[in-house]
Design a protein around this motif. Sequence first.
Motif, PDB file in Angstrom:
ATOM      1  N   GLU A  13      69.701 105.277  60.163  1.00  0.00           N
ATOM      2  CA  GLU A  13      68.133 104.964  60.013  1.00  0.00           C
ATOM      3  C   GLU A  13      67.498 106.102  59.158  1.00  0.00           C
ATOM      4  O   GLU A  13      66.763 105.796  58.304  1.00  0.00           O
ATOM      5  N   ILE A  14      67.805 107.373  59.371  1.00  0.00           N
ATOM      6  CA  ILE A  14      67.353 108.208  58.308  1.00  0.00           C
ATOM      7  C   ILE A  14      67.879 108.403  57.132  1.00  0.00           C
ATOM      8  O   ILE A  14      67.256 108.415  56.269  1.00  0.00           O
ATOM      9  N   ARG A  18      65.761 107.615  53.556  1.00  0.00           N
ATOM     10  CA  ARG A  18      66.180 108.699  52.391  1.00  0.00           C
ATOM     11  C   ARG A  18      66.388 107.770  51.256  1.00  0.00           C
ATOM     12  O   ARG A  18      65.835 107.799  49.980  1.00  0.00           O
ATOM     13  N   ASP A  19      67.448 106.916  51.225  1.00  0.00           N
ATOM     14  CA  ASP A  19      68.027 106.114  50.154  1.00  0.00           C
ATOM     15  C   ASP A  19      67.004 105.227  49.589  1.00  0.00           C
ATOM     16  O   ASP A  19      66.902 104.929  48.431  1.00  0.00           O
ATOM     17  N   PHE A  41      57.771 108.685  51.502  1.00  0.00           N
ATOM     18  CA  PHE A  41      58.754 108.559  50.180  1.00  0.00           C
ATOM     19  C   PHE A  41      60.428 108.843  50.531  1.00  0.00           C
ATOM     20  O   PHE A  41      60.739 109.823  49.928  1.00  0.00           O
ATOM     21  N   GLY A  42      60.573 108.575  52.104  1.00  0.00           N
ATOM     22  CA  GLY A  42      62.078 109.221  52.215  1.00  0.00           C
ATOM     23  C   GLY A  42      62.011 110.551  52.832  1.00  0.00           C
ATOM     24  O   GLY A  42      63.070 110.951  53.129  1.00  0.00           O
ATOM     25  N   GLN A  43      61.089 111.491  53.031  1.00  0.00           N
ATOM     26  CA  GLN A  43      61.084 112.573  53.309  1.00  0.00           C
ATOM     27  C   GLN A  43      60.274 112.853  54.766  1.00  0.00           C
ATOM     28  O   GLN A  43      59.189 112.174  54.773  1.00  0.00           O
ATOM     29  N   THR A  92      63.548 119.000  55.155  1.00  0.00           N
ATOM     30  CA  THR A  92      64.026 117.883  54.137  1.00  0.00           C
ATOM     31  C   THR A  92      64.751 116.830  54.836  1.00  0.00           C
ATOM     32  O   THR A  92      64.932 116.911  56.362  1.00  0.00           O
ATOM     33  N   VAL A  93      64.769 115.576  54.391  1.00  0.00           N
ATOM     34  CA  VAL A  93      65.590 114.779  55.066  1.00  0.00           C
ATOM     35  C   VAL A  93      66.893 115.074  55.388  1.00  0.00           C
ATOM     36  O   VAL A  93      67.710 114.868  56.539  1.00  0.00           O
TER      37      VAL A  93
END
Length: 134
Positions: A13-14, A18-19, A41-43, A92-93
């Motif tokens: 899921e994480i 991110r992707d 935005f993915g972060q 960060t992610v």
Amino acid sequence: MATATRHATMLHEISAARDEHRSGALDVEWDGARASLFFVFGQPSHATFESFDGRDLSGAGALSALVEELPLDFRVAPWRRIMVTEDTLRCTVNDLLALFGGDADEPIIVTAPAGNGHSRSEEHTSELQSRQYL
């Protein structure tokens, strides 16, 4: 400490957040607590943790509680679109992936269907949800 096999669903899921540069919330729940990770935005931007014994945490404390207390049997809710104004996480992610036992530089593939509302209550499920590399 978290292991990749134990938290394969979270890693998936994480990694997807991110992707796909997602903004919104990843909600997880288990007997005794629930938590949310918020992304912009993915972060990662914010986290909340609420236990049924009265603990109500946010930010880094919530993230720590989630990582330390996430059991083998938990449910992941469908992705929730929400914007939060709180920016309490300073990671960060890739840092987040590492907290759950993943390698931030490698793609994550979950071999068993993760599905929404997914519960991993049987021991052999973790074998099916092994981490693989492309």
